[in-house]
Design a protein around this motif. Structure first.
Motif, PDB file in Angstrom:
ATOM      1  N   TYR A  15       1.427  -6.416   2.624  1.00 19.54           N
ATOM      2  CA  TYR A  15       1.125  -4.928   3.361  1.00 19.54           C
ATOM      3  C   TYR A  15       1.821  -4.151   3.073  1.00 19.54           C
ATOM      4  O   TYR A  15       3.462  -4.464   3.162  1.00 19.54           O
ATOM      5  N   GLN A  24      -2.555  -2.330   0.788  1.00 20.25           N
ATOM      6  CA  GLN A  24      -2.750  -3.883   0.778  1.00 20.25           C
ATOM      7  C   GLN A  24      -2.491  -4.091  -0.674  1.00 20.25           C
ATOM      8  O   GLN A  24      -2.965  -3.468  -1.574  1.00 20.25           O
ATOM      9  N   LEU A  70      -3.919  -7.686   9.870  1.00 25.26           N
ATOM     10  CA  LEU A  70      -3.265  -8.486   9.000  1.00 25.26           C
ATOM     11  C   LEU A  70      -4.539  -9.804   8.778  1.00 25.26           C
ATOM     12  O   LEU A  70      -4.063 -10.796   8.091  1.00 25.26           O
ATOM     13  N   TRP A 106      -0.724  -1.943  -5.569  1.00 23.93           N
ATOM     14  CA  TRP A 106      -0.944  -1.633  -4.141  1.00 23.93           C
ATOM     15  C   TRP A 106      -2.099  -0.575  -4.118  1.00 23.93           C
ATOM     16  O   TRP A 106      -2.333   0.253  -4.952  1.00 23.93           O
ATOM     17  N   ASP A 118       4.584  -9.648   3.830  1.00 14.84           N
ATOM     18  CA  ASP A 118       3.857 -10.504   3.171  1.00 14.84           C
ATOM     19  C   ASP A 118       3.517 -11.939   4.110  1.00 14.84           C
ATOM     20  O   ASP A 118       4.398 -12.402   4.549  1.00 14.84           O
ATOM     21  N   LEU A 161      -6.007   0.084   7.496  1.00 11.01           N
ATOM     22  CA  LEU A 161      -5.494  -0.995   8.328  1.00 11.01           C
ATOM     23  C   LEU A 161      -4.774  -0.294   9.771  1.00 11.01           C
ATOM     24  O   LEU A 161      -4.088   0.696   9.402  1.00 11.01           O
ATOM     25  N   ALA A 190      -1.523   3.055   5.149  1.00  9.29           N
ATOM     26  CA  ALA A 190      -1.398   1.606   5.044  1.00  9.29           C
ATOM     27  C   ALA A 190      -1.774   1.321   3.502  1.00  9.29           C
ATOM     28  O   ALA A 190      -2.911   1.923   3.083  1.00  9.29           O
TER      29      ALA A 190
END
Length: 661
Positions: free
Chosen positions: A194, A214, A258, A220, A180, A225, A212
């Motif tokens: 993430y 987010q 990110l 989530w 984070d 990513l 991945a």
């Protein structure tokens, strides 16, 4: 322009209909899963800052228009109270679960170095070594383009999915990395949270073996990513019933994935957590995950640990050295407990050849030397060895300031002496740890976790054992010693390394070495000075007109020394009076030549002192009346505090609207 009451009412109704209608339309459109607006997220994160021990600010530039470490009052009056916690957040902090409260008491942090190879990365550990449990070493560093995280797992059976799917990646041998970029704050994963997953595989292609996610503000969601994961393994072969040794996933997380253009500034704090998922058979018999930190909840970033970019330093207080204390086993009656855990200097030979059933419970109490060792080859984990040492600090006088603290160990030998090629230098790290362990019972499986890595020193191999007392090596542990001293606890330390090469073990004399080599025992040297009391000054009220009285208060705590207070008044304030002193029998004296108060006394250590007086605003103009006080000791070292009173300030009044009945 003058409008009729009917027109005004129509305008008001139209505004009401548009605002309410717009909200209803958005609610119908998004249903129960609205997108998390950046403003909403800022308020949410700010609410968690004080609840998790931070102030009313952020540690980096923040939306909207907020510099780092700056109060957020310009956009959030409800969440700000003169940089003090207000009752609403006291109650909010108490609504956290016992696990979260435990995490706030034991914050785990890794300080990542920049632009270093894997053998110089920061390291921490978690988990246990048993036939069904895994112990884990984690290496962390950051480069110009990506974050590096390598996880080495001691795992008896290796299983991966030959036809992987994102839905059950973690139902096999896998690892999850949580990040984070706003810190370990917040009740739910937000847009800066993430999650990266990587499953074991034996093929070069990682397609299907990583995923991945987010944060959405409520949980989530999958995200495209880009990141790189690789896995190494050691043992017989995955996906069978024959014992293996372990595996090691590696994550390379580009900052661009990110939303960042490059690495964060040195000192930036992110939230971070690691989970190791385990599978030991084809049926998928349930095995509990191993997690770091130990109280982490994947859906609550506030329960994660911290990742700091760069190594922190120590800024000693601005006082002169007044004394030094040396702490060593047997010196002045001190007891310095130490032990190594893991394989020690024999690669855990008593647990051979199976290792998993008993290696994690080996105890090496009473040894005259200890070993610090790690390797990059995960299959050689029986040779891993970590060292713990505890220094009592009761020899330090109370109420002092820690200027520096140095740990000294004496090298007595090492692994691989006389071999070709020979051993290489090792960057040995020192970390603070929890207490509560005993030399007679400490093992790899029950030894305390690291709180934070604080220092590192290069240690060089020797061809033969050096003469007594060995070769001294030093580590700066000033920040750790100051923290332990302030909390009234011993200094609990561990030493470990991220070495890659074989024969990396470095041997040091232990506290149990004989009297002839007493000088070579682990030693802590602490330099101290007289702590200067922190001075606080307040004024109430903070604004007024000519002739209005202002009540000033000065607060500090005695340190057993003579202290001199000088409180200089601004020209816009009249002669002070109504002196009241608590904690001292000495009253301040007003000196007209400097328009200041002076006070001198020697309050005992820990004695709270408060000085109160009143002065009236003398100026008739609009002016900021700054008042500065200085508290000085006999060495001329001082602390200062200021108070501000606004004379005849500009005031803005809001209109009062009354409804006509």
């Amino acid at each position: 322009m003058v409008t009729s009451r009917r027109t005004q009412r129509a305008i008001g109704v139209a505004i009401l209909v548009l605002s309410v209608g717009g909200r209803v339309a958005l609610a119908l459109h998004y249903g129960p899963n609205p997108p998390l607006d950046q403003g909403d997220y800022s308020y949410s994160q700010l609410a968690w800052r004080p609840a998790t021990g931070h102030g009313y600010s952020f540690d980096r530039p923040w939306y909207p228009f907020t510099p780092a470490n700056t109060p957020t009052a310009h956009w959030s009056f409800l969440y700000t109270a003169a940089d003090r916690q207000i009752p609403v957040f006291s109650s909010l902090a108490n609504t956290t679960s016992p696990q979260q409260q435990s995490q706030s008491a034991v914050l785990r942090r890794v300080n990542a170095p920049s632009n270093v190879p894997g053998e110089e990365a920061a390291i921490f550990w978690f988990g246990r070594v048993t036939p069904t449990q895994n112990a884990v070493d984690v290496r962390v560093s950051y480069q110009e383009a990506f974050l590096y995280v390598r996880i080495a797992a001691m795992d008896r059976r290796l299983w991966f999915d030959t036809a992987p799917s994102p839905e059950d990646l973690t139902a096999w041998d896998a690892a999850t990395l949580y990040l984070d970029t706003t810190g370990n704050i917040g009740p739910a994963p937000g847009p800066d949270s993430y999650r990266f997953e990587a499953q074991l595989s034996t093929t070069p292609s990682r397609e299907g073996y990583q995923a991945a996610y987010q944060g959405s503000g409520a949980g989530w969601v999958t995200a495209a990513l880009p990141f790189t994961s690789t896995t190494d393994w050691a043992g017989n072969s995955p996906n069978d019933a024959t014992d293996d040794r372990g595996w090691a996933p590696k994550f390379l997380i580009p900052y661009a994935a990110l939303g960042l253009s490059g690495p964060p500034a040195e000192g930036a704090l992110w939230g971070m957590a690691v989970v190791l998922h385990d599978r030991d058979d084809a049926q998928g018999t349930p095995i509990a995950d191993q997690v770091w930190p130990e109280t982490m909840q994947s859906e609550q970033p506030a329960t994660w640990g911290q990742l700091r970019f760069g190594m922190p330093g120590y800024s000693p207080p601005p006082v002169s050295k007044a004394g030094e204390v040396t702490i060593r086993q047997g010196l002045d009656g001190a007891t310095v407990m130490d032990a190594d855990v893991g394989g020690s200097s024999s690669c855990g030979s008593p647990a051979a050849p199976d290792f998993f059933p008993s290696w994690g419970d080996l105890n090496w109490a009473g040894k005259s030397f200890v070993n610090v060792q790690n390797l990059g080859a995960i299959g050689d984990w029986p040779c891993f060895s970590r060292y713990y040492v505890t220094f009592p600090l009761d020899a330090l006088p109370a109420g002092r300031a820690i200027l520096s603290a140095t740990l000294t160990l004496h090298l007595s030998g090492g692994a691989g002496q006389g071999l070709t090629p020979g051993p290489l230098p090792s960057l040995i790290q020192v970390l603070t740890v929890d207490g509560g362990w005993a030399e007679s019972s400490v093992t790899w499986n029950n030894a305390p976790l690291a709180r934070e890595n604080v220092s590192a020193t290069w240690v060089y191999p020797v061809d033969s054992s050096p003469p007594s007392p060995g070769i001294p090596y030093h580590w700066d542990v000033s920040s750790a010693a100051a923290e332990a001293y302030a909390s009234g606890t011993p200094l609990y330390l561990a030493l470990y390394e991220s070495d890659w090469a074989f024969h990396s073990g470095k041997y040091f004399h232990a506290s149990d070495v004989g009297p002839a080599t007493a000088e070579g025992r682990p030693t802590l040297t602490v330099a101290w000075g007289y702590a200067l009391p922190w001075l606080e000054k307040t004024a109430a009220p903070t604004s007024g007109a000519q002739h209005d009285p202002i009540a000033y208060t000065l607060n500090f705590v005695g340190n057993g020394q003579t202290l001199i207070l000088t409180d200089t008044l601004p020209a816009g304030v009249g002669t002070p009076g109504d002196f009241v002193v608590e904690g001292s029998s000495v009253l301040p004296v007003y000196e007209s030549a400097c328009h200041c108060l002076t006070w001198r006394d020697s309050p005992t250590l820990g004695q709270e002192v408060s000085i109160h007086y009143t002065a009236h605003i003398a100026t008739g103009g609009r002016e900021a009346l700054w008042n500065t006080a200085l508290l000085t000791n006999a060495r001329g070292e001082s602390s200062r505090a200021t108070a501000l009173v606004l004379a005849h300030p500009l005031r803005v009044y809001l209109p009062l609207i009354l409804r006509r009945s």
